[in-house]
Design a protein around this motif. Sequence first.
Motif, PDB file in Angstrom:
ATOM      1  N   UNK A 178     109.252   8.521  23.931  1.00  0.00           N
ATOM      2  CA  UNK A 178     108.910   8.916  22.766  1.00  0.00           C
ATOM      3  C   UNK A 178     107.415   8.923  22.572  1.00  0.00           C
ATOM      4  N   UNK A 179     106.808   7.895  22.979  1.00  0.00           N
ATOM      5  CA  UNK A 179     105.224   7.698  22.882  1.00  0.00           C
ATOM      6  C   UNK A 179     104.611   8.732  24.107  1.00  0.00           C
ATOM      7  N   UNK A 180     105.252   8.762  25.069  1.00  0.00           N
ATOM      8  CA  UNK A 180     104.545   9.514  26.101  1.00  0.00           C
ATOM      9  C   UNK A 180     104.461  11.158  25.976  1.00  0.00           C
ATOM     10  N   UNK A 181     105.676  11.442  25.304  1.00  0.00           N
ATOM     11  CA  UNK A 181     105.964  13.036  25.044  1.00  0.00           C
ATOM     12  C   UNK A 181     105.669  13.392  23.509  1.00  0.00           C
ATOM     13  N   UNK A 182     105.188  12.453  22.868  1.00  0.00           N
ATOM     14  CA  UNK A 182     104.905  13.001  21.270  1.00  0.00           C
ATOM     15  C   UNK A 182     105.852  13.046  20.431  1.00  0.00           C
ATOM     16  N   UNK A 183     107.343  12.775  20.712  1.00  0.00           N
ATOM     17  CA  UNK A 183     108.285  12.523  19.886  1.00  0.00           C
ATOM     18  C   UNK A 183     108.507  13.947  19.009  1.00  0.00           C
ATOM     19  N   UNK A 184     109.082  13.892  17.773  1.00  0.00           N
ATOM     20  CA  UNK A 184     109.306  15.050  16.866  1.00  0.00           C
ATOM     21  C   UNK A 184     108.063  15.669  16.535  1.00  0.00           C
ATOM     22  N   UNK A 185     106.933  14.903  16.274  1.00  0.00           N
ATOM     23  CA  UNK A 185     105.694  15.549  15.794  1.00  0.00           C
ATOM     24  C   UNK A 185     105.274  16.335  16.883  1.00  0.00           C
ATOM     25  N   UNK A 186     105.332  15.556  18.110  1.00  0.00           N
ATOM     26  CA  UNK A 186     104.749  16.566  19.237  1.00  0.00           C
ATOM     27  C   UNK A 186     105.224  17.822  19.656  1.00  0.00           C
ATOM     28  N   UNK A 187     106.635  17.854  19.333  1.00  0.00           N
ATOM     29  CA  UNK A 187     107.599  19.145  19.538  1.00  0.00           C
ATOM     30  C   UNK A 187     106.965  20.124  18.431  1.00  0.00           C
ATOM     31  N   UNK A 188     106.961  19.701  17.317  1.00  0.00           N
ATOM     32  CA  UNK A 188     106.364  20.452  16.042  1.00  0.00           C
ATOM     33  C   UNK A 188     105.104  21.419  16.608  1.00  0.00           C
TER      34      UNK A 188
END
Length: 269
Positions: free
Chosen positions: A26-36
Amino acid sequence: MTSLDKPTEDTTEADDARAVTEAALFEAFGGVRGMVETVLPGLLFVTIFTLNNDLHMSAIAALAVSVVLVVVRLAMKDTVKHAFSGVFGVAFGVVFAMMTDNAKNFYLPGMLYTLGLALAYIVTSLAGVPLIGLILGPVFKENLSWRTRNPGRKKAYTKASYAWGLILLAKSAILFPLYWWADTEQLGWVLVTLKIPPFLLAVWLTWVFLAKAPAPIDVFAEMEAAEEAEKAEKAERERRQQEADAALPGPSGADGEAADPRGGRHRRA
């Protein structure tokens, strides 16, 4: 310990390992906000362009929303690496599209980046230094210890890197023909559609491989323990030296007489 205790402890440890893996991904790939933040600029671009075929308005809107996302991150004092990467990607697309006066070229830098990343995952796996391990090693506080000290972990990283590489190659195999044959709207909507599902599949496979792998070696904890041991050893040496110094006889005898340089003794005044 009863025979029922051990399976319970093993299950708890396995759950803890999965939780740690999920948090790290979650931290490495940004989680939900990173996807948005990844999807929103491209979605805004293709939506506006579909409605009015205005390249400049679509490009400016996409770049503006990327900047807003960075400002929000900064205002919340949150990490900005994912938002900044989005800004740079959108900026390259905007510049390239405007320079060529071709809206379809807004997507080309991102497509080339995806293809290059796919090749990087595969090549680094073949070289024995899988890229996903280089990305996640610091997140798991293991750095590169998995290369020589944790072969099971290295195997999991290699599988995950191959998965990322093949998934991104498949995505590129869909997008590049559309770049040549489809119009801007078709390419844009397909690209937006393919933003999240391949990413989630790759993250899920990474989680599966790592959840079954040996636990990471916390090299930071090892370094801290080594520093503490060194400090304790130094303190012990100093204590022993002080005890040895205290046990040495002083310059005067037991009766308080000082040694005479000519071999005699005289009493202190």
